[in-house]
Design a protein around this motif. Sequence first.
Motif, PDB file in Angstrom:
ATOM      1  N   GLY A   1      -4.334  -2.292   0.952  1.00  0.00           N
ATOM      2  CA  GLY A   1      -4.843  -0.963   0.752  1.00  0.00           C
ATOM      3  C   GLY A   1      -6.295  -0.787   1.206  1.00  0.00           C
ATOM      4  O   GLY A   1      -6.886  -1.615   1.850  1.00  0.00           O
TER       5      GLY A   1
ATOM      6  N   LYS B   1       0.831  -1.203   0.000  1.00  0.00           N
ATOM      7  CA  LYS B   1       0.000   0.000   0.000  1.00  0.00           C
ATOM      8  C   LYS B   1       0.862   1.248   0.000  1.00  0.00           C
ATOM      9  O   LYS B   1       2.038   1.226   0.379  1.00  0.00           O
ATOM     10  CB  LYS B   1      -0.972   0.008   1.196  1.00  0.00           C
ATOM     11  CG  LYS B   1      -0.405   0.481   2.527  1.00  0.00           C
ATOM     12  CD  LYS B   1       0.606  -0.442   3.109  1.00  0.00           C
ATOM     13  CE  LYS B   1       1.367   0.168   4.244  1.00  0.00           C
ATOM     14  NZ  LYS B   1       2.409  -0.704   4.742  1.00  0.00           N
TER      15      LYS B   1
ATOM     16  N   ARG C   1      -3.740   3.534  14.532  1.00  0.00           N
ATOM     17  CA  ARG C   1      -4.940   3.775  13.732  1.00  0.00           C
ATOM     18  C   ARG C   1      -5.707   5.015  14.177  1.00  0.00           C
ATOM     19  O   ARG C   1      -6.706   5.358  13.551  1.00  0.00           O
ATOM     20  CB  ARG C   1      -5.902   2.590  13.893  1.00  0.00           C
ATOM     21  CG  ARG C   1      -5.407   1.348  13.273  1.00  0.00           C
ATOM     22  CD  ARG C   1      -6.307   0.988  12.146  1.00  0.00           C
ATOM     23  NE  ARG C   1      -5.828  -0.211  11.508  1.00  0.00           N
ATOM     24  CZ  ARG C   1      -6.390  -0.736  10.453  1.00  0.00           C
ATOM     25  NH1 ARG C   1      -7.445  -0.171   9.927  1.00  0.00           N
ATOM     26  NH2 ARG C   1      -5.916  -1.810   9.894  1.00  0.00           N
TER      27      ARG C   1
HETATM   28  S1  SF4 Z   1      -5.843   0.889   6.288  1.00  0.00           S
HETATM   29 FE1  SF4 Z   1      -3.971   0.507   7.472  1.00  0.00          FE
HETATM   30  S2  SF4 Z   1      -3.971  -1.743   7.768  1.00  0.00           S
HETATM   31 FE2  SF4 Z   1      -5.422  -1.330   6.094  1.00  0.00          FE
HETATM   32  S3  SF4 Z   1      -4.154  -1.530   4.245  1.00  0.00           S
HETATM   33 FE3  SF4 Z   1      -4.138   0.657   4.819  1.00  0.00          FE
HETATM   34  S4  SF4 Z   1      -2.281   0.917   6.031  1.00  0.00           S
HETATM   35 FE4  SF4 Z   1      -2.733  -1.292   5.950  1.00  0.00          FE
END
Ligand code: SF4
Length: 499
Positions: A115, A74, A186
Amino acid sequence: MTQEAITRNFLDTPSFWRDYPERDIEFVRWYPCDVKPLSADQIYATREKFPKTTSFYVHIPFCNQVCTSCPYNKFSTRNTLTQRYIQALKREIDLYSQLPHVRDTVFTSGYFGGGTPTTLRAEELDDLLGYMKQRLNFSPDCSVTIESTPVDVDQQKLDVLLKHGVNRMSLGVQTFHDPLLRYLGRARAHTGESATRTIELIDRSGLENLCIDYMIGIPGQTPELWAQDIRTLMDLPVTSFSVYNYAVMPGSEVFFALQSGATPPCPSTREADEMYQYLHTTLMDAGYLALTYNDFIEPMRPEWEAAGVKTYPVVKDGSKPYRGLETDTFYLTDHLSQIWGRCGDMVAIGSGAYGYLNNHMYLNEPDIESYISRCNEGRLPVVMGAYTDEHEQRCRSLVLGLKLLRVKRSVYRERHGVDPYEYFKDKVDDLVAKGLLEVDADAIQVTYPKGWYYIDNISKSFYSDANYRLPQPTSASTEILKWQIDRTDGRKGLPLVQF
Ligand code: SF4
């Protein structure tokens, strides 16, 4: 430490293979593992199979907020790169639409992963989905899933998705506890409250199947917080949900934060096991149906039953009322059936995507610029993979089929011309003696709870000699995949697990 040194250390850890009674913790999702450099010309030189139905996987490697612990392929969303990538995807779709192996088949399911595919703007999603539907044959009840996060979906995007027949969303919530989201890196992306608001928005939109993704093993997570998360989920309008083990990637921010004590430790193995047990008993006591040991769907609805959706007893002696869903009887679970139950074909589209076509498992170029160049040159971007002969196909049908907890003997006989119990009698008898499998005239079934606990040991018992003790191709991070592909001697050249 250099990336290669980190990579080597990661691969040298004994986490890729454990023998019973040790529990294997590597999540098996692909087979075979013995991948080598491979080109599209090699895959399509012959035409071994004429599949009537197939599925697709499209990789969208962009995220608005890149999480510090993420191993996937990603990039942070950038407008010009996104535009060039979408154009490359369209070129790849064009190439597949002209390929006889794909041109005449019907897509019964598909999956947009990343991603975060919903980082694309509504107009971009409209453009890409419309393009695919023009060039590929979708069945009327095609089950299409898209991954999202709680902050990357809005009403405009939902309208576009529904217009193009997307009927399932996999939403990466991970937990509703804000401190745990912070430890995961997150918190910049969402909070428990924003996740709840998004779930309610999706429910109002009329999307048929909303799946929530949770994680077990997050720093600071306790069995009490986990129980709260399960109760929260059961009160929300959610159709199904999946649980993943959180893995700390070497070299990630979380890795160093844990090392320095800046974040609380991850739950112990015993605590994580307790969380799984709580999950299983709480959900199945409430009538939820098992798809795998870590995927569940809400209790049977009358309209599903009327449409022929079938279940089977999870505990065969009847001491528990728990039921599992026969995924091949329900169009909303068709993708799972296609890739694991039927071991059917899947067209991989996008950088780093994995697929299975013409008896080959294959991997696309994971480097995004190389991927774009290859597509623009009119070449399918396959870089690695493996051919599966009849024996490997028979292995594959049990390695992956048993991940759905049950393999019907009649279906296997129809597909392979042999009975799975007779073909693998010694291995199956050994697993029955260990209390991990049960066999009757209809099926080979994973026992509950013991077999569920050892599900990846069971799956790996059916690896062929050529794949024995090899790590999963998807266990590795993007960096590891790129490093593998740079090597001319393919997968065999990797440092294997040391004991
Ligand atoms: S949202 Fe976070 S965990 Fe999900 S693919 Fe993107 S970087 Fe990775």
